[in-house]
Design an enzyme around this catalytic site. Sequence first.
Site, PDB file in Angstrom:
ATOM      1  N   ASP A 217     -74.738  33.662 -11.869  1.00 50.32           N
ATOM      2  CA  ASP A 217     -73.647  33.072 -11.089  1.00 50.32           C
ATOM      3  C   ASP A 217     -74.008  33.138  -9.611  1.00 50.32           C
ATOM      4  OD1 ASP A 217     -72.282  32.588 -13.398  1.00 50.32           O
ATOM      5  OD2 ASP A 217     -70.545  33.835 -12.917  1.00 50.32           O
TER       6      ASP A 217
ATOM      7  N   HIS B 298     -75.482  38.460 -11.718  1.00 47.89           N
ATOM      8  CA  HIS B 298     -75.143  37.875 -10.419  1.00 47.89           C
ATOM      9  C   HIS B 298     -76.364  37.915  -9.511  1.00 47.89           C
ATOM     10  CE1 HIS B 298     -71.050  38.463 -11.939  1.00 47.89           C
ATOM     11  NE2 HIS B 298     -70.720  37.506 -11.103  1.00 47.89           N
TER      12      HIS B 298
END
Length: 263
Positions: free
Chosen positions: A83, A233
């Site tokens: 992400d 992430h």
Amino acid sequence: MNIKLVLLSTLLSLNLFSSSSFTGSSMSEYASNLNTKEYDWYYESRNNGEPPLSPKETRDIISKYPVYYLGNTDKKVIYLTFDEGYENGYTERILDILKKHKVPAAFFVVEPYIKSNPEIVKRMEAEGHLVCNHSAHHPSMASVLDLEKFKIELQEVEKVYKEVTGKDIAKFFRPPMGKYSELSLKYTTDLGYKTIFWSFAYRDWIPEEQPSHDFAMNKIVNKTHNGAIILLHAVSKTNAEILDQLITKWKADGYEIKSLEEL
């Protein structure tokens, strides 16, 4: 009763055309019968390396739509996703490692990320990774009840991505913060997207509270399972620093990293 609504109801019951052909208020009228309750994505872990279970309270709901949190659980396959809410200086290092190991990944990006990092986005695309939609402004999509506003969240990302790369964005959508409703899943489907959740994630997204290398490696490796959709992430310094070792370990354990396109 409104004759148009009667006709619409009849056509739907006969399945003479798909809901994806609805636009504007007619689609909103149809979808207004769907559940708008907001849910948070989670998974139920199991022992002995078995793939986790989806949330019990929405299992029936997600089964109606192209929603994925697992891939092929019959094989030692992993789907690696990142992400990208903002750039923290680690994505190019991540791309270097992916290139070294010749493995694909999917990067879920918001509109400001594309605008701020066009060269990185172009590199993602050029090196064979999927660049996927994570919304324009990172809202809870369950809170966006109006169809036109919902469409804007996805279409603004599509527009900017095409301006930067000349290509259409991959039609995979990850709901920001993992928040969803039956209505949001319906809207997402009718806009041509598959919804991608995850079967593994950990607390890696706070730059000031990064886990140690040993903790992260043990956490990720011990929870890896067949068909895993891994969420990492890219703002994480730890993730960037262990990724080479992690991919090497996955390969040594017999796992193959595949593209979401093979779901």
